[in-house]
Enzyme design. Structure first.
Site, PDB file in Angstrom:
ATOM      1  N   HIS A 155      -1.429  -3.742  -6.055  1.00 11.18           N
ATOM      2  CA  HIS A 155      -0.965  -3.704  -4.671  1.00 11.18           C
ATOM      3  C   HIS A 155      -2.012  -4.262  -3.724  1.00 11.18           C
ATOM      4  O   HIS A 155      -3.215  -4.212  -3.977  1.00 11.18           O
ATOM      5  CB  HIS A 155      -0.592  -2.271  -4.263  1.00 11.18           C
ATOM      6  CG  HIS A 155      -1.752  -1.414  -3.885  1.00 11.18           C
ATOM      7  ND1 HIS A 155      -2.294  -1.408  -2.609  1.00 11.18           N
ATOM      8  CD2 HIS A 155      -2.483  -0.542  -4.610  1.00 11.18           C
ATOM      9  CE1 HIS A 155      -3.311  -0.561  -2.576  1.00 11.18           C
ATOM     10  NE2 HIS A 155      -3.446  -0.026  -3.777  1.00 11.18           N
ATOM     11  N   CYS A 156      -1.525  -4.826  -2.634  1.00  9.91           N
ATOM     12  CA  CYS A 156      -2.357  -5.160  -1.486  1.00  9.91           C
ATOM     13  C   CYS A 156      -1.718  -4.429  -0.312  1.00  9.91           C
ATOM     14  O   CYS A 156      -1.026  -3.435  -0.520  1.00  9.91           O
ATOM     15  CB  CYS A 156      -2.477  -6.672  -1.281  1.00  9.91           C
ATOM     16  SG  CYS A 156      -0.925  -7.577  -1.193  1.00  9.91           S
ATOM     17  N   THR A 157      -1.933  -4.869   0.884  1.00  7.65           N
ATOM     18  CA  THR A 157      -1.375  -4.137   2.017  1.00  7.65           C
ATOM     19  C   THR A 157       0.151  -4.252   2.056  1.00  7.65           C
ATOM     20  O   THR A 157       0.859  -3.262   2.188  1.00  7.65           O
ATOM     21  CB  THR A 157      -1.991  -4.643   3.333  1.00  7.65           C
ATOM     22  OG1 THR A 157      -3.399  -4.515   3.235  1.00  7.65           O
ATOM     23  CG2 THR A 157      -1.501  -3.824   4.514  1.00  7.65           C
ATOM     24  N   LEU A 166       0.808  -1.216   0.000  1.00  7.13           N
ATOM     25  CA  LEU A 166       0.000   0.000   0.000  1.00  7.13           C
ATOM     26  C   LEU A 166       0.841   1.265   0.000  1.00  7.13           C
ATOM     27  O   LEU A 166       0.538   2.224  -0.718  1.00  7.13           O
ATOM     28  CB  LEU A 166      -0.940  -0.010   1.217  1.00  7.13           C
ATOM     29  CG  LEU A 166      -1.810   1.215   1.422  1.00  7.13           C
ATOM     30  CD1 LEU A 166      -2.768   1.412   0.254  1.00  7.13           C
ATOM     31  CD2 LEU A 166      -2.573   1.109   2.732  1.00  7.13           C
TER      32      LEU A 166
END
Length: 172
Positions: A86-88, A15
């Protein structure tokens, strides 16, 4: 802020990098695939920036496979600039989506797609449920699988066979 270039015009991150104007501008990002689980993300205001939300949590039973085709098609169709998925943390959901893209549009096996992503981002670790979904997707695309799930002391992990026929886990 770690940003990994998987292919020309295709990036993978957590993120934090997706919130950086300089990261997005320097890579000419025009499409962000947001798999962070956050609905409202304060992305920088950039011309032509589109965001594709994928509302999936990083849980083994979360239905990430429902988004494999949609995300792969959007990545493939992004001709105006680069794509950032993206993810976290950039470890589970976003790499799984990129592996699905590589299978669908580059005809790579799941094993090959994992090797490509792992080479650029050595700490990717999709959860066991996402591995199962990727295996199902590979079977749907190619009629076979290049990996199998195996019970280990660390839980259920993807396993491949080496040249001697012995299995080894690829996600530890």
């Amino acid at each position: 802020m770690s940003v990994s270039q998987v292919r020309p015009g295709l990036y993978l991150s957590g993120l934090d990098a997706s919130l950086s104007r300089s990261v997005l501008a320097s890579r000419n990002v025009t499409l962000i695939v947001n798999v962070s689980g956050l609905e409202e993300v304060p992305y920088p205001e950039l011309d032509q920036l589109q965001v594709l939300p994928v509302p999936v949590l990083d849980r083994p039973h979360a239905p990430l496979m429902c988004y494999f085709d949609q995300v792969a098609e959007r990545i493939h169709g992004n001709r105006t600039g680069s794509t950032l998925v993206h993810c976290t943390a950039g470890r589970s959901r976003s790499p799984a989506l990129i592996m699905a893209y590589l299978m669908r549009f580059e005809a790579l096996s799941l094993r090959q797609a994992h090797e490509v992503v792992l080479e650029q981002r050595p700490f990717v670790r999709p959860n066991a449920g996402f591995w199962r979904q990727l295996l199902d997707y590979e079977r749907r695309l190619f009629g076979r699988t290049s990996l199998r799930m195996a019970s280990t002391t660390s839980g259920v992990l993807p396993e491949t066979l080496d040249h001697t026929g012995a299995g080894y886990c690829i996600n530890i």
